[in-house]
Every structure is written in structure tokens, then in C-alpha cells.
Design a protein around this motif. Structure first.
Motif, mmCIF file in Angstrom:
data_model
loop_
_atom_site.group_PDB
_atom_site.id
_atom_site.type_symbol
_atom_site.label_atom_id
_atom_site.label_comp_id
_atom_site.label_asym_id
_atom_site.label_seq_id
_atom_site.Cartn_x
_atom_site.Cartn_y
_atom_site.Cartn_z
ATOM 1 N N ALA A 9 1.776 3.696 -2.530
ATOM 2 C CA ALA A 9 0.575 4.098 -2.796
ATOM 3 C C ALA A 9 -0.362 3.324 -1.769
ATOM 4 N N TYR A 11 -4.728 2.414 -1.217
ATOM 5 C CA TYR A 11 -5.935 2.334 -1.999
ATOM 6 C C TYR A 11 -7.183 2.076 -1.240
ATOM 7 N N MET A 28 -6.667 5.119 -5.968
ATOM 8 C CA MET A 28 -5.127 5.273 -5.468
ATOM 9 C C MET A 28 -4.589 6.486 -5.245
#
Length: 131
Positions: A9, A11, A28
Motif C-alpha cells: 500500500a 499513503y 491508503m
């Protein structure tokens, strides 16, 4: 506001300009291949997994700003669309994504691809918007 951890992921983090330790929110996301209604075709997608804002940062345009950044990222990396999942009971989020951000039901969302009687069994919808 603890941030979830996922190695793949990415951010977008919003902090206070006066105090960098004061987290105002985050988005996210991950670049993924997502299924389509065509069995042989996958879509390249910037998938928003979570958008969280602190109480004092809401209704000030920060969520819209973070989502706009995600669209710019998706466009830059030539993603087909931005996607997300939203719970039906979260009426505020549903309004934000559909009315403010221009999302609509994705072709694979229960409300778009199932008969109404079966779609009611699901507590979420999948929304998308082209990059």
C-alpha cells in the motif's frame, strides 16, 4: 488515528501545518488489477482502500483534495479508473463519493450486476470513476 499497515500500500498523509505530529487524515491506496464483467479482461486500477479524516478536519475539503491527488496519481500511471468499496449504511460516505466526487456503481458492484433481490444481501457497493 492508527494507520493500517500493508507492505504494497501507499499513503497520502495530511498533517497540520502548525504541528507536523498532528495527523489530520490519510488515504491508503494500491495499484491493482481488478476483475471486470469480461472474464478475460482485468482493469488496472488505483484502489482506495481507506480514507480517514480526524473530526476537526472534516467538511473542509481535505477528503476531496486527497481523492483528487489519487486521481492525478492514477492518471499519471495510466490507470483505467479509481475504485473503492463503501458500506451502504455509511450514507455520508456514499453521498461524498457519488455527489461530490462523481463516482458511480462499478460494473462488478452487487447493485450493478445482480438482481435487486440478491444485491440487497450485500452491505457494500463498489464505486469507480475513470482516471
Amino acid at each position: 488515528m492508527p494507520m493500517p499497515s500493508a507492505p504494497e500500500a501507499r499513503y497520502l498523509i495530511a498533517r497540520s501545518t502548525n504541528d507536523p505530529t498532528d495527523l489530520k487524515g490519510f488515504l491508503m491506496f494500491q495499484m491493482v488489477e481488478e476483475e471486470t464483467m469480461d472474464d478475460d479482461v482485468m482493469a488496472e486500477v488505483a484502489y482506495c482502500y481507506e480514507l480517514q479524516l480526524s473530526e476537526d478536519a472534516r467538511n473542509q475539503g481535505l477528503g476531496e483534495y486527497l481523492m483528487d491527488l489519487l486521481f492525478q496519481i492514477g492518471h499519471h500511471w495510466k490507470m483505467e479508473k479509481v475504485m473503492l468499496t463503501v458500506f451502504k449504511k455509511n450514507k455520508g460516505a456514499m453521498r461524498f463519493y457519488t455527489e461530490r466526487m462523481g463516482f458511480s456503481l462499478d460494473e462488478i458492484s452487487p447493485g450493478a450486476c445482480l438482481p435487486r433481490s440478491k444485491a440487497r444481501r450485500f452491505d457494500y457497493e463498489i464505486l469507480s470513476k475513470p482516471c
